[in-house]
Scaffold this active site. Structure first.
Site: not given
Ligand code: GUN
Ligand code: ZN
Length: 370
Positions: A92, A265, A303, A305, A308, A334
């Site tokens: 990011d 994420d 699961c 993993c 588990c 997990h």
């Molecule tokens: N992570 C969660 N939301 C955002 C976003 O709006 N911009 C950026 N750069 N990272 C994020």
């Molecule tokens: Zn598991």
């Protein structure tokens, strides 16, 4: 080099099954990316991540810039080599962490000045600097520097911010020197559909390797989040990957795959694991619960993993109550495995033409809450 190919498209929803190629390997989509903010997914080794089925992990420009800094990262040949992960990574841009973590000083047309959350020192990030740091990190997929608009925000604020984010995205694209890294633009626009459209048009006309949907899950209603996510995804090019940033629960991921999102994420599986909250196909529960003391059950019978396969709820409860660090690792293994099984099963369901029924059954079971 970077490429994205769609292998299957669902006929009843907007779900897709695709494949991303990067210099560090391939990623099957839809995918969930465990968050390794400072170059480590908390409590997990690269081996644990591999065994859990992780294909790509996320790092943060803001944190890695503060510590260890770009000189150290360059010395070790980038984050993947430094951390011995050696598989795809995404970073990011800092455009979110600066706004959420640091003590913000000032946003100007050029960039953002802020104070480090570590030692209070004064720092500065702008679109060019963010790209330069991400080039030192050497991640396979990098993000444009953006402003994650706070919620709620006025129409006027959103408009100014969306336009500035587009100017910043163009500056970042122009500053980028390394061809092997893919650059994504981040669509903003708050909860205003016409602003989302404006942002999507601005970024697609600049042209990026993929598109992120930012500024969601920041306090709006879940139904609004789904509406804006689906609307935004529908505006983006079919042949590029779409990444919904910072989202979300298992329900959110299943829903948004159906809206056409390819990448996710979230800190939720790892953070909750460390708080003793475990996700299962029949809802989440707390491992601290007294009634689990004598439980021979696994966390989730479905699961496979490491946790588990080997440990009972009773033992995991004991570890957690005793403050053992192994609890954090086993719980994280997990939860990450569970999140990765959702995206893998979704992908398989898309390939078999039965995503919709898979999604509905999963959503129904998740509501039970153990
Ligand atoms: N992570 C969660 N939301 C955002 C976003 O709006 N911009 C950026 N750069 N990272 C994020
Ligand atoms: Zn598991």
């Amino acid at each position: 080099m970077f490429s994205f190919d769609i292998e299957y498209k669902d006929s009843e929803t907007s779900a897709r099954a695709g494949r991303i190629k990067t210099p560090h390997g391939e990623i099957e989509t839809p995918i969930f990316m465990p968050v390794g903010t400072v170059g480590s997914v908390k409590a997990l080794s690269p081996e644990d991540l591999n065994n859990a089925g992780a294909q790509i992990i996320l790092g943060n420009t803001y944190h890695l810039y503060l510590r260890p800094g770009t000189e150290v990262l360059k010395h070790f040949g980038g984050l993947a080599a430094f951390s011995s992960w050696n598989k795809p990574t995404l970073t990011d841009s800092g455009g979110f962490q600066v706004f959420s973590l640091a003590e913000l000083n000032k946003i100007t047309e050029d960039g953002v000045s802020f104070k480090s959350h570590l030692d209070g020192s004064s720092l500065y990030l702008n679109p060019e600097k963010s790209i330069e740091i991400q080039e030192a990190i050497g991640s396979d997929i990098i993000m444009s520097f953006d402003e994650c608009i706070p919620y709620p925000a006025t129409y006027e604020y959103v408009k100014n911010s969306v336009d500035r984010t587009a100017r910043w995205a163009l500056r970042g694209k122009n500053a980028k020197k390394r061809d092997e890294q893919a650059l994504f633009g981040i669509v903003q626009g708050g909860i205003y559909e016409d602003m989302r459209k404006r942002s999507a048009e601005q970024l697609t006309s600049i042209g990026f390797d993929g598109y992120s949907i930012g500024g969601l899950s920041v306090g709006e209603e879940i139904s609004t989040m789904y509406e804006i996510c689906g609307y935004t995804a529908s505006l983006l090019p079919q042949d590029k990957p779409r990444y919904l940033m910072g989202v979300g629960t298992p329900e959110d991921i299943l829903t948004c795959i159906g809206l056409g999102v390819d990448m996710f994420d979230c800190v939720m599986p790892t953070r909750n694991a460390r708080n003793g909250t475990l996700f299962t196909s029949s809802g989440k529960f707390s491992i601290k619960r007294a009634d689990l003391a004598f439980s021979d059950e696994k966390i989730d019978e479905n699961c496979s993993c490491y946790t588990c396969r080997n440990f009972s709820r009773g033992y995991l409860r004991h570890l957690y109550k005793a403050g053992e660090i192994l609890a954090l690792r086993l719980n994280s293994i997990h939860n990450i495995s569970f999140y990765l099984s959702i995206v893998k099963n979704s992908r398989n369901a898309v390939k078999e033409g039965k995503f919709k029924s898979f999604q509905q059954e999963m959503l129904y079971r998740l509501k039970n809450n153990n």
